[in-house]
Each structure stands twice: as C-alpha cells, then as structure tokens.
Design an enzyme around this catalytic site. Structure first.
Site, PDB file in Angstrom:
ATOM      1  N   SER A 111       0.821  -1.206   0.000  1.00  0.00           N
ATOM      2  CA  SER A 111       0.000   0.000   0.000  1.00  0.00           C
ATOM      3  C   SER A 111       0.856   1.258   0.000  1.00  0.00           C
ATOM      4  O   SER A 111       1.919   1.317   0.621  1.00  0.00           O
ATOM      5  CB  SER A 111      -0.899   0.011   1.239  1.00  0.00           C
ATOM      6  OG  SER A 111      -1.571   1.251   1.368  1.00  0.00           O
ATOM      7  N   TYR A 134      -2.835   5.753  -5.033  1.00  0.00           N
ATOM      8  CA  TYR A 134      -4.003   6.622  -5.163  1.00  0.00           C
ATOM      9  C   TYR A 134      -3.641   7.793  -6.073  1.00  0.00           C
ATOM     10  O   TYR A 134      -2.469   8.147  -6.201  1.00  0.00           O
ATOM     11  CB  TYR A 134      -4.429   7.195  -3.805  1.00  0.00           C
ATOM     12  CG  TYR A 134      -4.660   6.186  -2.717  1.00  0.00           C
ATOM     13  CD1 TYR A 134      -5.814   5.411  -2.702  1.00  0.00           C
ATOM     14  CD2 TYR A 134      -3.735   6.021  -1.691  1.00  0.00           C
ATOM     15  CE1 TYR A 134      -6.038   4.495  -1.697  1.00  0.00           C
ATOM     16  CE2 TYR A 134      -3.954   5.111  -0.676  1.00  0.00           C
ATOM     17  CZ  TYR A 134      -5.101   4.350  -0.674  1.00  0.00           C
ATOM     18  OH  TYR A 134      -5.319   3.443   0.317  1.00  0.00           O
ATOM     19  N   THR A 160      -6.040   2.444  -7.126  1.00  0.00           N
ATOM     20  CA  THR A 160      -7.334   2.429  -6.442  1.00  0.00           C
ATOM     21  C   THR A 160      -8.203   3.563  -6.956  1.00  0.00           C
ATOM     22  O   THR A 160      -7.817   4.739  -6.885  1.00  0.00           O
ATOM     23  CB  THR A 160      -7.132   2.554  -4.922  1.00  0.00           C
ATOM     24  OG1 THR A 160      -6.389   1.423  -4.456  1.00  0.00           O
ATOM     25  CG2 THR A 160      -8.465   2.616  -4.197  1.00  0.00           C
ATOM     26  N   LYS A 260      -8.374  -0.917  -9.272  1.00  0.00           N
ATOM     27  CA  LYS A 260      -8.969  -1.601  -8.118  1.00  0.00           C
ATOM     28  C   LYS A 260     -10.146  -0.792  -7.578  1.00  0.00           C
ATOM     29  O   LYS A 260     -10.026   0.403  -7.322  1.00  0.00           O
ATOM     30  CB  LYS A 260      -7.916  -1.762  -7.021  1.00  0.00           C
ATOM     31  CG  LYS A 260      -8.404  -2.462  -5.761  1.00  0.00           C
ATOM     32  CD  LYS A 260      -7.265  -2.593  -4.767  1.00  0.00           C
ATOM     33  CE  LYS A 260      -7.676  -3.356  -3.528  1.00  0.00           C
ATOM     34  NZ  LYS A 260      -8.679  -2.622  -2.708  1.00  0.00           N
ATOM     35  N   HIS A 284     -13.761  -2.336  -1.729  1.00  0.00           N
ATOM     36  CA  HIS A 284     -12.792  -1.809  -0.768  1.00  0.00           C
ATOM     37  C   HIS A 284     -12.989  -2.438   0.608  1.00  0.00           C
ATOM     38  O   HIS A 284     -12.840  -1.769   1.645  1.00  0.00           O
ATOM     39  CB  HIS A 284     -12.917  -0.279  -0.667  1.00  0.00           C
ATOM     40  CG  HIS A 284     -11.627   0.418  -0.344  1.00  0.00           C
ATOM     41  ND1 HIS A 284     -10.929   1.182  -1.249  1.00  0.00           N
ATOM     42  CD2 HIS A 284     -10.895   0.457   0.796  1.00  0.00           C
ATOM     43  CE1 HIS A 284      -9.838   1.665  -0.679  1.00  0.00           C
ATOM     44  NE2 HIS A 284      -9.796   1.241   0.571  1.00  0.00           N
TER      45      HIS A 284
END
Length: 388
Positions: A111, A134, A160, A260, A284
């Site tokens: 992440s 992100y 994401t 995603k 999520h």
C-alpha cells in the site's frame, strides 16, 4: 474474552487472536468498515451462499493449483492485498508479508500508506512486489512514487479508483482516529489501550519504529505518527479524478496497470478501453460506500462485459481455499486477500501467516479433489451448483 486458541484453523481463529493482541483502536481500524458495515458482512455472506458441485470417481491424483499472472508464476491464484498501516499490526508487517508470500510462491501488493517503504519491502528478495497507488492532488508526488516503484523493481501497479473521498467509518470515529477529539484525548485513549496490550507496546510500539508511512515520509516531513500521515493523505484524495487521469497514468506507467475498486460493468469496459491490463472487482472491503454489492456478486456480469479482454481479480470476503475456487469459477483469474493476512501476522507473526497460506493451499487442493478437477484451467461455471 475467550481463552487463546492452541492451533488456529480458520481466519476467524486468527481474527480472535489478533483482537487479543492489538490495541482496540488498531483492531477496529483493521476489522471495521463503513457505516453499519452491511457491505462488510455481505462480502463474506455472498461467498458462503455459493455452493460448489461435488463430483466423484475422477482421477485427482495429480493436483496443481499454480497459475501464471502478469508474467509471473504463482503457486496458487492468491495475491496479498494492500493494507494501509499494516506495519502497525505487527513489527514491520509488510516485510513479514513479503517473506511469507515468497515462501508460499505468491505475490504481495504494498500500500501507498503502508508503514514500510517500497524500497524496504522490495529489498526482501528478487521477486518483485506489486504497488498500490491513489491519485493524489499533488501529481508530482504521484510521478515520484511511480518512479520509485519502478526503480524498486515493481512492474504491476494497482491503482485504487474508489476513493475520491474517505468512507464514513464509524469505528474510527468512535476511537478518535477520524478526528473529532483533541490530540490529548487521542493520546489518553491510546495510552489506556497500549497499557492493556504490553506485548504489542514492546514489540511493535517500541521495537517496530519508525511508525511513519514509509512511502510518504519525504512529503510530510513534520508528521511524527501514523495519524498525522493519515490526515495528510485524507486531504490529498482528489475528488476531481476522472477517466482522463487514467489515460495519463497509462501513458506514464509502462508496466502492468490494474484498476482496483470497480463494481459496475460499464466502468469495467471503460477501464479496458483506457488500457487497463486488469481489474480488481472490489468494494474496498466494505470500507467506502456501505450497502453496495459484494465483489463476488457482480463478478459474473463484469466478466461477461469485458469478455476476456483483461485479467480479472476479486477481493472482499475471501476466507479460505474454497472461496478461491468459487471466484475462479465465476470468472476471476485470481483473488486478493486483505484482512485475513493481517489477522494472521498480527496474531502469530511471519510464522502465523506462512501457516495460514499453507492452509489456504490445502483448502484449494481439497476443493479441487472433491469437485473432480486437477488444475486451474479445469475450473469453470459448471462447478457452481445452479438454480439457487
């Protein structure tokens, strides 16, 4: 609280043990979801409702759970999902996850808001990790993160798309992680929980430092705690992000690109049209919009809409090897698992995660044998009992 489990056998066992070991606010951050957590519950319930078709008297003496994904061989079609603040759940947990994934012959995805940096985790072995990103307001930071990931050997980027704003996560509100209380109030609440969990306090709280978001430390130099990093990141989420940004990302990222957080067939087609190599069908983990469908529920219609034009993964609610088989039968090529791997590493460290991943593979082998198949290529919709 119930007594400790001698030998964890299920994700629920690891979850219970993680709850015993983690400070309350951290466990709730990991375990919780948006709103009344309807979607969180639906993720697991929808998998349980799917029935496999048992078959007998077939030669299943040679079973192979392996699959090739984005140019890499996986010993089973499972990828460890990106988890924010994972390194707060166990000492340098993302590094432990990489070691366990290597041992299991699978991939892991780091992440952006992990505690360990992409450089630290990539240094574990020569097997590349995936990286999750992100779209931040500061596109310069995005470009730098892409460059760092590429320099660290990352070739599969998971972007994401379901976080233009942060979901209403009530457990975080109650614990003060979502704001609404003073720094002193958060400290007092945390201190009480720390003192009730001395093992975590020593092993993670003290020995596990630094507790920064390793990938973002250079961009938030004044931050001294995960909460301060989280506050910066929450302000960086860009609600203006649209398909033009995906086109830009596709133009600057030369590796595999996965989107995603897609739950809609039209969005899935748009993703492929913009050059996505893969889609992760996901809500999520129920952490964004409560009340939406589970990934597994919409997977078949998305699989039909893209019709083999990209690789499909699904996450949310995968708890054992049977769930993996169900997902593949409904159109996925692999699954991602999030909370389960963190429960395991929080409960029993690297050894616990290795044990759980071994159990996942054994579950898959059992499901293969009792549905009469030998390889992933044999899996199709006929394995799902129809008319339910």
């Amino acid at each position: 609280m119930p007594p400790p489990i001698l030998v964890p056998a299920t994700v629920s066992d690891y979850r219970r043990e993680a709850q015993r070991r983690l400070p309350t606010f951290l466990f709730d951050y990991l375990d919780g979801a948006a709103g009344e957590e309807v979607s969180l519950q639906r993720n697991e319930a929808d998998f349980r409702a799917i029935q496999l078709e048992q078959r007998v008297l077939r030669d299943v003496s040679a079973i192979d759970t392996g699959v090739d994904l984005f140019g890499t061989h996986l010993d089973m079609p499972v990828v460890l999902a990106p988890i924010g603040m994972g390194g707060m759940m166990a000492r340098r947990a993302e590094v432990l996850a990489k070691r366990a994934a290597d041992a299991a012959g699978i991939d892991m995805c780091l992440s952006t808001v992990g505690i360990c940096s992409v450089e630290e985790v990539s240094a574990v072995s020569g097997r590349p990790i995936w990286f999750q990103l992100y779209m931040l307001r500061d596109r310069g930071v995005v470009q730098e993160l892409l460059d760092r990931a590429w320099a660290s050997g990352v070739r599969t980027l998971t972007f994401t798309v379901d976080l233009p704003v942060v979901g209403a996560r009530y457990r975080d509100v109650r614990n003060g992680m979502a704001g609404g209380t003073s720094a002193l109030g958060r400290f007092r609440a945390g201190l009480g929980s720390y003192l009730m969990h001395p093992r975590w306090l020593w092993d993670v709280g003290i020995r596990g430092a630094p507790h920064s978001f390793g990938n973002l430390a250079a961009y938030v130099p004044g931050a001294a705690s995960p909460n301060q990093f989280k506050a910066w990141v929450d302000k960086q989420f860009d609600p203006s992000t649209d398909w033009n940004d995906i086109a830009w990302l596709r133009s600057v990222w030369k590796g595999h690109l996965l989107l995603k957080g897609i739950l809609n067939a039209e969005d899935a087609v748009n993703a492929v049209d913009q050059g996505a190599d893969g889609i992760i069908v996901s809500n999520h983990g129920g952490r964004q919009l409560d009340g939406v469908a589970s990934g597994i529920a919409v997977l078949p219609e998305i699989a039909a809409a893209v019709s083999g034009r990209c690789t499909l993964l699904v996450d949310g609610g995968v708890r054992n090897g049977q769930d993996v088989v169900k997902a593949l039968a409904l159109g996925a090529q692999a699954v991602m698992v999030g909370r389960p791997w963190v429960y395991a590493v929080a409960a029993r460290g690297e050894a616990g995660l290795k044990t759980w991943l071994s159990a996942m593979k054994n579950d898959m082998r059992t499901a293969f044998a009792l549905t009469g198949i030998r390889t992933v290529a044999d899996i199709d919709r006929s394995m799902i009992r129809q008319g339910l």
